[in-house]
Structure formats: structure tokens, C-alpha cells
Design an enzyme around this catalytic site. Structure first.
Site, PDB file in Angstrom:
ATOM      1  N   HIS A 236     -32.999  53.625  25.699  1.00  0.00           N
ATOM      2  CA  HIS A 236     -32.607  54.463  24.554  1.00  0.00           C
ATOM      3  C   HIS A 236     -33.830  55.131  23.930  1.00  0.00           C
ATOM      4  O   HIS A 236     -33.833  56.346  23.693  1.00  0.00           O
ATOM      5  CB  HIS A 236     -31.873  53.619  23.507  1.00  0.00           C
ATOM      6  CG  HIS A 236     -31.575  54.343  22.236  1.00  0.00           C
ATOM      7  ND1 HIS A 236     -30.694  55.396  22.174  1.00  0.00           N
ATOM      8  CD2 HIS A 236     -32.065  54.187  20.972  1.00  0.00           C
ATOM      9  CE1 HIS A 236     -30.643  55.857  20.923  1.00  0.00           C
ATOM     10  NE2 HIS A 236     -31.464  55.137  20.175  1.00  0.00           N
TER      11      HIS A 236
ATOM     12  N   ASP B  89     -23.386  51.475  14.752  1.00  0.00           N
ATOM     13  CA  ASP B  89     -24.245  52.040  13.711  1.00  0.00           C
ATOM     14  C   ASP B  89     -24.042  53.566  13.695  1.00  0.00           C
ATOM     15  O   ASP B  89     -24.830  54.317  14.255  1.00  0.00           O
ATOM     16  CB  ASP B  89     -25.706  51.668  14.033  1.00  0.00           C
ATOM     17  CG  ASP B  89     -26.680  52.230  13.025  1.00  0.00           C
ATOM     18  OD1 ASP B  89     -26.290  52.386  11.854  1.00  0.00           O
ATOM     19  OD2 ASP B  89     -27.830  52.521  13.401  1.00  0.00           O
TER      20      ASP B  89
ATOM     21  N   GLN C 135     -29.941  63.045   9.952  1.00  0.00           N
ATOM     22  CA  GLN C 135     -31.046  62.170  10.365  1.00  0.00           C
ATOM     23  C   GLN C 135     -32.288  62.977  10.762  1.00  0.00           C
ATOM     24  O   GLN C 135     -33.406  62.648  10.380  1.00  0.00           O
ATOM     25  CB  GLN C 135     -30.573  61.312  11.550  1.00  0.00           C
ATOM     26  CG  GLN C 135     -31.589  60.301  12.046  1.00  0.00           C
ATOM     27  CD  GLN C 135     -31.109  59.568  13.309  1.00  0.00           C
ATOM     28  OE1 GLN C 135     -29.976  59.753  13.767  1.00  0.00           O
ATOM     29  NE2 GLN C 135     -31.964  58.742  13.874  1.00  0.00           N
TER      30      GLN C 135
ATOM     31  N   TYR D 246     -35.696  62.194   8.388  1.00  0.00           N
ATOM     32  CA  TYR D 246     -36.326  60.923   8.793  1.00  0.00           C
ATOM     33  C   TYR D 246     -37.844  60.887   8.707  1.00  0.00           C
ATOM     34  O   TYR D 246     -38.442  59.814   8.711  1.00  0.00           O
ATOM     35  CB  TYR D 246     -35.837  60.508  10.193  1.00  0.00           C
ATOM     36  CG  TYR D 246     -36.605  61.051  11.361  1.00  0.00           C
ATOM     37  CD1 TYR D 246     -37.527  60.252  12.049  1.00  0.00           C
ATOM     38  CD2 TYR D 246     -36.421  62.356  11.793  1.00  0.00           C
ATOM     39  CE1 TYR D 246     -38.220  60.746  13.127  1.00  0.00           C
ATOM     40  CE2 TYR D 246     -37.114  62.849  12.869  1.00  0.00           C
ATOM     41  CZ  TYR D 246     -38.018  62.060  13.534  1.00  0.00           C
ATOM     42  OH  TYR D 246     -38.710  62.549  14.601  1.00  0.00           O
TER      43      TYR D 246
HETATM   44 CA    CA Z   1     -29.193  52.146  15.222  1.00  0.00          CA
END
Ligand code: CA
Length: 420
Positions: A138, A238, A245, A249
């Protein structure tokens, strides 16, 4: 005290593909219509009413106290300790095994409630929630998309389990609808941000673990003791608004793009129920610092999948992954989290981060599955998805299987409602 058995038959007829087998006995909180919340477990298609079992004397000798079964949350039962909770699981297994006589079976039937007749509630009073970022696949995918394919991982990633402190108040139980969030975002090439509903709403396939024993402020949890502090695991989505985001962020990390909702499965799978599925994790190179060294089988082979069902339509499985791919184990996460003296409390939740595997169909988010929207995902109804649409229900499922031993995680499902 009874011991848990791995060769045992039940007097109940349990379908072989049921995740709630004789080798499991998860914990949850449920309520019948108009009834008070009670602690429960599960077998096949039934929920086991633990208060009823207690009142009938079936838990005598287990050290379980009645007041730990009648509250709104599992925290008091969890705080009783693994000796008590694992003793309870062994008792449940024995009560439901063929060694139980006819008369007792009739009484036990009164404590078995069809799962369709109860509502499952958020099982734990979660005081603190931390989200890690522990799947190498990921982190590599995200780094490749947003930064540099040749240096996808940031310099710290292979040395520590990266994480951030999340928001506990907005964690909801499976089945709770989630409203598409509004927020601030910036269009490609625009000079100033605008405000509106998120257009890039995503899921993240994760596994959470619940703390079963509190630690003292100032005292790190040594890695070899970390699993003593883990009560159990639950599926966790989540939800992430990628456009919010992306704009917010820098430099402190995720905030409003994440904290509008997270969906948790109602069943906590005790860590001990996963013993038959322990595997070694990926090789860690470069070598980690001594406080993170944890040889042996600290990962778990758990099949995971994600389905998306459009409003009134058919579900499409969009992802098949496995918890065993995690680069950093739960023990390493907990050792790292507390190495500075940070304490943990019963009921805290720690999520793994998105669990992506090595192949494109094993990526644990739409961001990766659609490769930032460039490869739309085909749906069974002929439509396609780059991200999640209004009316879509996203369902996470998971199970572990070794021979005849099957342990299921139930579901973590949530439907997206339009922004108002
Ligand atoms: Ca997450």
C-alpha cells in the site's frame, strides 16, 4: 479450568462454512428489540446470550462476573483478563459439545438467539484510536502515485511502523450509514481551494486490534510481551475522502479527510482464536532496531475481501487480500507505539493501515484499485467505479481457515448517503 479443544463435535448442526465455529467464540454486544445491551458470543447462525448462561449457572467456576456481561460495552469483561475470557471460551465450547447431556442442551437452547433477532452494537468503548500504515504494498502504491516511483517509500518507512493518532468518537458499528463529508479541496491547476462534498470518497480495508490490558505511563511494552496486551481483532474500514486528504495533510498528516467516520465489525475475534493461523511475516531488510526485533510467527493468515453493492443492485467483489502481507506486525506496532513511554488502555483501538497485497486485485482501496481513477473498476451491473458513489454499500469480510478449523470475522458494512 477447561482447555480449548481442536477436535470437537457439537450437538448443534453448524454449517461447515460458518465462521462462527466450535473453534472460535468471538465477543460482541447485542440487544433484542426494546431490550438492554448484553455481552454475547456466537455459534453458527445463533448469538449466545452470556447473561442467560450466567443466570442458569452454566458459567459457574469460570471466574466471569455477572456485572461484566450486562454493561453497554465489553470493556469490563475484557479487563477481567485473558485467563477469564479464554476460560469462558473453553466453557462455551464444552457446553456446545456432544459431551453435554440432553437436559442441559434444552436449557442451553434458551440462550441461543437467532442472529437475525438481535441488533449488534459497537462492542467497545474506544477511548483512543491509532491508525498505522504498515502494508509495504500500500505504501509503495501510494508513494508511486503521488511522489516518485523510484523512491516510493519515504526514508523512515522500513525502520519504523508509521502511524498517526486518529479519532475515536466517529467510529461506528457495521450497518451504520455514513454521510458523504463536505470539506475543503483544491481542483487540479486551481489557485485557491473550494468547499463542497468530497468527490473522491474511498474505503480502506484494515484490521483493528483492541487492547486487553492497560499499561503504565512511562513504561514501554517490550515486544516479547506485546501480544499479552492484545485482546482481539476486528474488521475495520477507515473511510477516506481523498480530495480533502490531499489538500490538508501537509505537514501534519490526515485530519478531516479521515475523521468523519470509520466502520468497525461488531465481533471481536480473540487473539487466541487465531493461534492456528500464525505465519511468519515478510523478511525485514534493512534489519530493524533491537526494540522492534520479534522473531517467530507474528503475522496471521486471514483472507480478506471487499464488496461494493450499488443501491438496489448486485454486489461486486472488488478486492481479495490477506492480513499476512503486513510488513509490520501488531507486536511491532505496539512496541513502537509505547517505546517513548506512551501508555495504552483497555478498549484502545489500533488499526493496521490499508492491507494491500502484491497483485492489482488485492489492493485495499479504490485509490489503488482504480489507480487514482485512471483504471475504473468494472461492476457486475455494467457500471464502473473510480471511487465510492452515493447509495453504494461497502462490505469488508474476512475468515481464516486451516483444515476443518474456521474462524470468521463477520462483516463491516456501511452505506454512503448523499451529502446534505
Ligand atoms: Ca488508514
Amino acid at each position: 479450568m477447561e482447555n480449548f479443544q481442536y477436535e470437537v463435535e457439537s450437538w448443534l448442526d453448524i454449517p461447515p462454512d460458518s465462521g462462527f465455529s466450535m473453534y472460535h467464540f468471538p465477543y460482541g454486544i447485542c440487544a433484542r428489540e426494546g431490550g438492554l445491551p448484553i455481552a454475547c458470543s456466537a455459534i453458527g447462525p445463533f448469538v449466545i446470550d452470556l447473561v442467560r448462561l450466567y443466570d442458569e449457572g452454566f458459567l459457574d467456576g469460570t471466574s466471569v462476573r455477572r456485572e461484566t456481561l450486562t454493561g453497554r460495552y465489553l470493556n469490563p469483561l475484557i479487563a477481567s483478563g485473558k485467563r477469564v475470557t479464554n476460560g469462558l471460551r473453553a466453557r462455551l465450547q464444552r457446553l456446545l459439545s456432544v459431551s453435554t447431556g440432553q437436559e442441559a442442551r434444552e436449557k442451553l437452547r434458551n440462550a441461543l438467539v437467532p442472529a437475525t433477532e438481535v441488533q449488534m452494537l459497537l462492542p467497545v468503548d474506544i477511548r483512543d484510536y491509532t491508525d498505522f500504515y504498515s502494508s509495504r504494498e500500500h505504501a509503495t502504491n501510494v508513494g508511486t502515485m503521488f511522489r516518485d516511483p523510484d523512491n516510493a517509500l519515504l526514508p523512515n518507512w522500513l525502520h519504523l511502523p508509521v502511524g498517526y493518532h486518529g479519532r475515536a468518537s466517529s467510529i461506528v458499528v457495521s450497518g451504520t450509514p455514513v454521510k458523504r463529508p463536505h470539506g475543503q479541496m483544491i481542483a487540479q491547476g486551481a489557485e485557491a481551494p473550494h468547499f463542497g462534498p468530497s468527490r473522491l470518497l474511498d474505503f480502506e480495508l484494515e484490521m483493528g486490534f483492541v487492547i486487553g490490558k492497560s499499561s503504565e505511563l512511562g513504561k514501554p511494552i517490550p515486544i516479547e510481551e506485546a501480544e499479552d496486551y492484545i485482546f482481539g481483532l476486528a474488521l475495520f474500514n477507515d473511510w477516506s475522502a481523498r480530495d480533502i486528504q490531499k489538500w490538508e495533510y501537509v505537514p501534519l498528516g490526515p485530519f478531516l479527510g479521515k475523521n468523519f467516520a470509520s466502520t468497525m465489525a461488531p465481533w471481536i475475534v480473540p487473539l487466541e482464536a487465531l493461534d492456528p493461523f500464525r505465519v511468519e511475516g515478510p523478511e525485514q531488510e534493512p534489519e530493524v532496531l533491537p526494540y522492534l526485533k520479534s522473531p517467530g510467527k507474528k503475522n496471521y493468515d486471514i483472507h480478506l475481501e471487499v464488496g461494493i453493492r450499488p443501491e438496489g443492485g448486485e454486489e461486486t467483489t472488488v478486492c481479495r487480500s490477506n492480513f499476512k502481507y503486513m510488513y509490520w506486525s501488531m507486536a511491532q506496532q505496539l512496541a513502537h507505539h509505547t517505546v517513548n513511554g506512551c501508555n495504552v488502555n483497555v478498549g484502545d483501538l489500533y488499526a493496521s493501515g490499508t492491507i494491500s497485497g502484491p497483485t492489482p486485485d488485492s489492493y485495499g482501496s479504490m485509490l489503488e484499485l482504480s489507480w487514482r481513477g485512471t483504471k475504473p473498476v468494472q461492476m457486475a451491473d455494467g457500471t464502473n467505479r473510480k471511487f465510492i458513489l452515493d447509495g453504494d454499500t461497502v462490505t469488508l469480510r474476512g475468515y481464516a481457515q486451516s483444515g476443518h478449523i474456521r474462524v470468521g470475522f463477520g462483516e463491516a458494512a456501511g452505506k454512503i448517503l448523499p451529502a446534505e
